[in-house]
Design an enzyme around this catalytic site. Structure first.
Site, PDB file in Angstrom:
ATOM      1  N   LYS A  64     -73.720-121.856 -88.748  1.00 33.26           N
ATOM      2  CA  LYS A  64     -74.598-122.833 -89.428  1.00 33.26           C
ATOM      3  C   LYS A  64     -73.825-123.575 -90.505  1.00 33.26           C
ATOM      4  CE  LYS A  64     -79.032-120.483 -88.922  1.00 33.26           C
ATOM      5  NZ  LYS A  64     -80.060-119.776 -89.646  1.00 33.26           N
ATOM      6  N   GLU A  80     -79.440-109.004 -82.307  1.00 39.79           N
ATOM      7  CA  GLU A  80     -79.431-109.480 -83.683  1.00 39.79           C
ATOM      8  C   GLU A  80     -79.629-108.324 -84.668  1.00 39.79           C
ATOM      9  OE1 GLU A  80     -80.527-113.951 -84.994  1.00 39.79           O
ATOM     10  OE2 GLU A  80     -82.277-112.721 -84.597  1.00 39.79           O
ATOM     11  N   HIS A 113     -77.099-109.553 -55.593  1.00 43.65           N
ATOM     12  CA  HIS A 113     -76.277-110.427 -54.748  1.00 43.65           C
ATOM     13  C   HIS A 113     -75.317-111.257 -55.597  1.00 43.65           C
ATOM     14  CE1 HIS A 113     -78.803-109.491 -51.197  1.00 43.65           C
ATOM     15  NE2 HIS A 113     -79.659-109.199 -52.170  1.00 43.65           N
TER      16      HIS A 113
END
Ligand code: PA5
Length: 426
Positions: free
Chosen positions: A416, A282, A303
């Site tokens: 948003k 951010e 793995h």
């Protein structure tokens, strides 16, 4: 001086952090002299030096009240959630039934998760720490609305004052309004501290104290790291882990390594990795620039993602956390050696884990991945305080080296706006 954080560049190949010393020092000066972009959000810089005993006592008192309930629900998202979770998950046993229970809400919008949590809580006397700087964020806002309804259905207003603690802005936001109207105990997030830099404010400290951890020692670790970095009018590059880390990241980036992989060999560090990803992602990912922060949990991911890391596109570099000391079982000799593991008898599991780390470092370096080691002696409140502060500081320096403002997040607005439009927000 207690044990500290050290950087080990033995496995860093193909890039030269030292070549960026001048840029790192310049970026550090911008940060320390408070004349870089976003300089009205530098309240976190000296915070560990400013926290006093009265503040810690106030937090501990609230934590004691919380611990008299049957568990704590931490409501928050992003910077208002990840720091506390990072420390709590790193230092509390995942198995101890005797431990004070901690639950999380409002860190996503998963309906079934929240339904199950509410169902579980509805017969319990639980405490809530609702954390939101803006006091208007949708995810924690909704989760808190559900919890507030449940508590108000079952408890008196006086009881609720002993159960709900709000951490928010001193004046602004719906949460501040609700808390004041209900007479809740509140803790303030300073104006000049952004979410992802707020772990040393009550945002992080109250849940950490409520989780039964030593909050004074956590702050002391950050305090000592701050004092160390600041000393002698700015710690010289050669002995400054934050400047070196920032230079290393930028050297890798300039060399075409666009993805940084945070590698930890302790599952306890899973949420430290999440916190770190938010901090760097951010802060730096803007203006078409930025290293993509990713993480692996090893040896588990050897793995799965191990193949990619060894052999895939050479655009990654690795930052490995090496914890020197850990408690744990010693491997026993077995009579018939049915599993063929007697050659390990007498070693601790931690020794095997650290050997996996060393072996992987050599393999990844030979595969063309620069690998920095960040060494810690023990994993405890003090060392985590020092580590998290070091990462915050290095993030400020690194973002300035990259030429971006570390303290804003204009990009999060786009989704948003779409979501509010689709939901018909007035
Ligand atoms: O780092 C940040 O600023 C964000 O991640 C915020 O912490 C997050 O969006 C939550 O915001 P608020 O505390 O206002 O609810």
């Amino acid at each position: 001086m207690k044990q500290f954080i050290e950087l080990d560049f033995d496995f860093v190949t193909g890039v030269s952090p030292d070549a960026l010393e001048a840029e790192a020092v310049q970026a550090r000066d911008l940060l320390e002299n408070r004349n870089g972009p976003g300089n009205d959000f530098l309240g976190w810089l000296d915070l560990p030096l400013q926290i006093d005993n009265a503040q810690l006592d106030e937090l501990r008192q609230a934590a004691d009240t919380i611990r008299r309930s049957e568990g704590l629900v931490i409501v928050g998202i992003g910077g208002s959630y990840l720091g506390a979770r990072a420390v709590l998950e790193a230092l509390r046993s995942p198995f101890s039934g005797a431990q004070f229970p901690i639950y999380y809400a409002g860190h996503q919008l998963d309906a079934e998760y929240h339904a199950a949590l509410l169902e579980f809580l509805k017969v319990r006397r639980y405490a809530v720490n609702v954390i939101s700087k803006s006091g208007t964020t949708t995810e924690p806002g909704l989760a808190f609305r559900f919890l507030w309804r449940d508590l108000n259905d079952r408890f008196s207003a006086d009881d609720i004052k002993k159960m709900v603690f709000a951490t928010t802005d001193a004046q602004k936001g719906s949460l501040r309004k609700l808390a004041d109207e209900a007479g809740l105990k509140t803790f303030v997030i300073p104006d000049d501290v952004g979410g992802r830099f707020s772990v040393f404010t009550p945002v992080g400290l109250l849940p950490i104290a409520a989780g039964g951890l030593n909050v004074a020692s956590f702050v002391e670790g950050a305090h000592d790291m701050r004092a160390y970095l600041k000393s002698d009018a700015g710690r010289a590059f050669a002995e400054n882990p934050a400047l070196q880390y920032a230079a290393y990241r930028n050297a890798c980036y300039q060399n075409g390594k666009k993805i940084e992989i945070f590698a930890a060999y302790q599952s306890a560090l899973l949420y430290v990795a999440e916190w770190w990803k938010q901090l760097y992602g951010e802060s730096e990912g803007k203006n078409g620039k930025g290293i993509f922060p990713a993480s692996v949990n090893l040896s588990t991911d050897l793995h799965s993602l191990g193949q990619w890391m060894q052999d895939g596109e050479r655009t990654i570099f690795e930052t490995v956390i090496d914890v020197a000391r850990q408690k744990g079982p010693v491997i026993q000799q077995q009579e018939n050696n049915a599993d063929g593991l007697n050659y390990l008898a007498g070693k601790t599991l931690h020794e095997v884990n650290r050997t996996a780390l060393q072996a992987t470092l050599a393999a990844h370096r030979d595969g063309g991945v620069p690998c920095l080691q960040i060494r810690m002696g023990d994993l405890n409140e003090y060392s985590l305080g020092a580590l998290l502060y070091m990462f915050e500081y290095a993030c400020g320096v690194s973002a300035y080296m990259l030429g971006v403002n570390p303290f804003d997040q204009p990009g999060v607005e786009a989704y948003k706006q779409n979501m509010f439009r689709l939901l018909g927000k007035p």
